[in-house]
Design a protein around this motif. Structure first.
Motif, mmCIF file in Angstrom:
data_model
loop_
_atom_site.group_PDB
_atom_site.id
_atom_site.type_symbol
_atom_site.label_atom_id
_atom_site.label_comp_id
_atom_site.label_asym_id
_atom_site.label_seq_id
_atom_site.Cartn_x
_atom_site.Cartn_y
_atom_site.Cartn_z
ATOM 1 N N GLU A 1 29.796 29.007 38.742
ATOM 2 C CA GLU A 1 29.917 27.719 38.082
ATOM 3 C C GLU A 1 30.846 26.840 38.920
ATOM 4 N N HIS A 2 30.750 25.535 38.744
ATOM 5 C CA HIS A 2 31.603 24.610 39.470
ATOM 6 C C HIS A 2 32.968 24.529 38.788
ATOM 7 N N GLY A 3 34.031 24.608 39.624
ATOM 8 C CA GLY A 3 35.381 24.482 39.104
ATOM 9 C C GLY A 3 35.940 25.742 38.492
ATOM 10 N N GLY A 4 35.294 26.876 38.670
ATOM 11 C CA GLY A 4 35.784 28.129 38.103
ATOM 12 C C GLY A 4 36.731 28.842 39.047
ATOM 13 N N LEU A 5 36.813 30.167 38.886
ATOM 14 C CA LEU A 5 37.677 30.983 39.725
ATOM 15 C C LEU A 5 37.077 31.065 41.131
ATOM 16 N N PRO A 6 37.822 30.629 42.162
ATOM 17 C CA PRO A 6 37.271 30.708 43.530
ATOM 18 C C PRO A 6 37.315 32.137 44.049
ATOM 19 N N LEU B 1 17.680 29.466 48.222
ATOM 20 C CA LEU B 1 18.246 29.341 46.881
ATOM 21 C C LEU B 1 19.763 29.354 46.945
ATOM 22 N N ASP B 2 20.383 28.466 46.162
ATOM 23 C CA ASP B 2 21.834 28.396 46.043
ATOM 24 C C ASP B 2 22.218 28.924 44.666
ATOM 25 N N ASN B 3 22.931 30.032 44.623
ATOM 26 C CA ASN B 3 23.295 30.668 43.358
ATOM 27 C C ASN B 3 24.230 29.795 42.530
ATOM 28 N N ALA B 4 24.924 28.852 43.193
ATOM 29 C CA ALA B 4 25.834 27.969 42.464
ATOM 30 C C ALA B 4 25.096 26.823 41.791
#
Length: 769
Positions: free
Chosen positions: A550-555, A687-690
């Motif tokens: 997800e965007h903005g989650g734990l890097p 494909l981009d998993n994000a």
């Protein structure tokens, strides 16, 4: 200058050159595998002797070649096999004269001068002075690597073409392999694929525009069977073409009137060598090379045999290092404010940061991919050559050569450095087999007309097998890849027929040479690149509890993402992995050398090249008009101009200059790309998993999205993937013309009092790709 003006100027230049040729003429009379011997016969007062007989004898075989002087007292013997010769001049009422031994070099011209005295009572004179060491004919700016250099110079791997690096302007092509003993050779700044290799006057190139056998094997022809070769980086003879860079002419050895043989064994062991850089320890590296030759007369002065065999056994282990330079993966400690591969956490609190044990377990698993692994490169080459003097005017040569190359972990094999950042599962085994069989007939059709006909059939079979069928995996900043390589498996088969004819006609002050060739190539290429899929682990942000991207989650770092099975990207190709990029090549040339004065020679020449392609597998995409088409460039006229002016008699100083246009040919690998990448059959999945939408169909590691069949069969994506597919189109521009180079050169040649040669030259080369 506008394009129209340039075309007008170029057309005018061709017209002028053609006129000069038709009026009276252009160049040296030897071809890719022969040399020439010429000179003058005069009396004691320096008056030319007409119709004097000149007999040239090849010392090692006793075979004779005959010539005669014209009205100007000059004689020419063209298309001579390279070797040591003696010459004898005779005229009615004059005392015969013999020359000392002289050497005829491939692509070279040797000058002789006879001065006959009035005949006395059974006397005979011998010329005691050796001929000048400097050619006085318009010539290529080139370098000769003779038998002594090939046999005596130290050469790691014993690949004779590496000696080309001794020639001026020759470097390792930086776009080839990084090995110091592999890859292409670049001439004059022109890319390596634009060079051409000839063996005994016949083509020795292949599918990838490299010498047959490619640069995988150490060599196709053993040093022991190569007599000499010439590197012509600025050649102005129209007989040579299909090269924007240089032409490497190789002449193989022949038998003689005396049986002789050689044997050799070379050993290179890491115990006697220094520690490889950046490794820190000595690897168990050994290179064994052994073999021998045998040559002699089957019938003296008539039939000669020469045979050779060469074996190489290389054991060069590979040291797999991770991108950090270590053979083990070491997770990096981070902090909650600056997360890396793991953080120190309080077990009583728990949470997402408590994955240290998982990360270290995953790192230990990856570390099993590092370390030292065996690698072998095995191979051999065999050679048999038969020379047969059919009649005093017809000389036949038959040659058969074979080579084999195989081993383990030898697809990515670099003998100059054992270090690699690819796991051994991404390596494989490559088997290379080559054969060539040729016939050459040298005929004196008339006293002034000589023919050199060559026919060669060759094949180059290459097949690579992958060490693993697991999905290819890359972990950014950790390891380049493990699992199946993106270029394996593959298979390339090429069969080629080459027909060449060169005619040499002498008359007065003009030496004409004309001819042409036809080359037919039949190719099969199987290359299922990325049909097995690929996962790429990169930086990605995830939900700290579910580890869903997800965007903005734990890097997550790539290593940490690998530990949690969260790849960032997935790639896979689809389509037909097979192509048949067949092509035909045709050429014709005319040239003439004009001896304007005794010191000035001018050469003019014109060559025409054309390459055609098989249209059977070429399919046009209506949405992209240029697709599915190979260029039909039929304006490849190559004018060549050269001159030489000699100053002095004993050790002449020779000034040379020249201008020429040179075209290369298109490698079949380009045609293969046009066939397979027309935007219709071949598609690509990324494909981009994000991405929230693409995450819904993202496959679970290590499963592939589509299990493509093994072998030469098409692979099609499922219907659900169609919205995510892209197509690649490989096409030539509608106005595409073949790559060409324009060369202007000036040179000053001479010899020192002790007989050694020297040269000073300047060269300007303009390449148009």
């Amino acid at each position: 200058m506008s394009g129209g003006n340039r075309h007008t100027v170029f057309s005018s230049l061709i017209s002028v050159l053609l006129t000069l040729i038709l009026v009276g003429g252009v160049l040296r009379a030897q071809d890719a595998s022969t040399g020439a011997l010429r000179g003058t016969v005069v009396d004691a007062q320096g008056v030319a002797i007409t119709a004097a007989d000149v007999i040239v004898i090849r010392l090692d075989t006793g075979i004779r070649f005959h010539g005669a002087t014209g009205s100007d007292g000059r004689f020419k013997l063209d298309l001579l096999p390279p070797g040591e010769y003696s010459a004898r001049a005779e005229a009615e009422g004059m005392l015969p004269q013999n020359s000392p031994p002289v050497r005829v070099e491939v692509g070279g011209t040797t000058e002789l001068a006879f001065k006959l005295a009035v005949a006395g009572a059974k006397e005979m004179l011998t010329v005691s002075d050796a001929p000048a060491l400097v050619e006085t004919q318009p010539s290529a700016v080139s370098a000769l690597l003779d038998e002594r250099a090939i046999g005596n110079l130290p050469l790691l791997g014993r690949r004779y073409t590496d000696l080309s690096l001794l020639a001026p302007g020759v470097t390792q092509d930086p776009r080839g392999l990084t090995s110091s003993s592999n890859g292409d050779l670049a001439f004059g700044g022109i890319r390596g694929y634009q060079s051409s290799y000839l063996v005994d006057g016949a083509d020795n190139n292949r599918f990838f525009a490299q010498a047959r056998g490619r640069y995988r094997a150490p060599y196709q022809f053993s040093n022991e069977v190569v007599k000499e070769f010439r590197v012509s980086s600025n050649t102005y003879g129209a007989e040579l073409g299909r090269a924007g860079g240089a032409v490497v002419n190789v002449v193989t050895k022949s038998g003689s009137n005396h049986w002789h043989g050689t044997g050799f064994y070379f050993l290179r062991d890491s115990l006697l060598a220094a520690t490889p850089p950046f490794v820190g320890f000595k690897t168990n590296d050994q290179q064994h090379q052994f073999g021998g030759t045998l040559g002699g007369p089957i019938k003296r002065n008539k039939i000669f045999l020469f045979a050779g065999y060469d074996q190489h056994i290389f054991h060069s282990p590979a040291v797999v290092q991770f991108n950090s330079g270590s053979t083990v993966v070491e997770p990096q400690l981070g902090t909650p404010s600056h997360p890396l591969d793991y953080e120190i956490c309080d077990p009583a609190i728990g949470g997402q940061a408590c994955d240290q044990s998982l990360v270290f377990t995953s790192a230990a698993q990856l570390s099993t991919l590092g370390g030292t692994f065996p690698g072998t490169m095995l191979g051999n080459s065999g050679f048999v050559k038969l020379d047969y003097s059919l009649t005093p005017k017809h000389f036949l040569t038959a040659r058969v050569n074979t080579s084999r190359y195989y081993g383990t972990n030898n697809v990515f094999f670099d003998p100059s450095s054992p270090i690699t950042n690819f796991a051994m599962s991404s390596n494989g085994e490559e088997d290379v087999k080559t054969e060539s069989a040729s016939l050459a007939l040298l005929s004196g059709l008339t006293p002034k007309l000589t023919s050199h006909l060559r026919v060669q059939f060759s094949r180059d079979l290459q097949q690579s097998f992958a060490n693993s069928e697991d999905v290819r995996t890359r972990i950014y900043n950790v390891i380049e890849s493990f699992g199946q390589s993106s270029i394996l498996p593959r298979q390339t088969r090429e069969h080629r027929l080459h027909l060449v004819e060169t005619l040499s006609l002498t008359g007065g002050r003009h030496d004409w040479k004309f001819g042409g060739d036809a080359m037919f190539s039949w190719d099969y290429n199987y290359f299922p690149s990325l049909f097995g899929g690929e996962y790429l682990y990169d930086n990605v942000s995830v939900d700290p509890f579910t580890f869903v991207p997800e965007h903005g989650g734990l890097p997550l770092t790539p290593l940490r993402a690998w530990a949690h099975d969260v790849p960032r990207y997935y790639l896979q190709s689809f389509g037909n992995p097979v192509s048949h990029p067949n092509s035909n090549d045709y050429s014709a040339f005319v040239q003439d050398t004009i001896r304007v004065t005794g010191r000035l020679a001018v050469s003019l020449g014109l060559r025409y090249d054309m390459q055609t392609f098989n249209s059977k597998d070429l399919v046009n995409n209506p949405l992209w008009p240029a697709s599915g088409k190979m260029p039909a460039d039929k304006n490849n006229f190559s004018p060549r101009v050269g001159f030489a002016y000699s100053i002095g008699d004993q050790r002449p100083l020779v000034m040379r200059g020249g201008f020429g246009i040179f075209y290369t040919r298109l490698p079949q690998i380009y045609e293969s790309s046009v066939i397979n990448n027309n935007g219709l059959g071949g598609t690509f999945l990324f494909l981009d998993n994000a991405d929230t939408t693409e995450h819904q169909i993202f496959p679970t590691y290590p499963n592939v999205m589509v299990a493509c069949p093994r072998g030469p069969a098409a692979c099609a994506p499922t219907d659900v993937l169609k919205p995510y597919l892209t197509s690649d189109v490989s096409a030539f521009a509608p106005n595409f013309i073949l790559p060409k180079s324009i060369r202007e050169v000036s040179a000053l040649n001479g010899s020192s009092p002790i007989g050694s040669r020297w040269e000073c030259r300047t060269c300007m080369c303009t390449a148009k790709i």
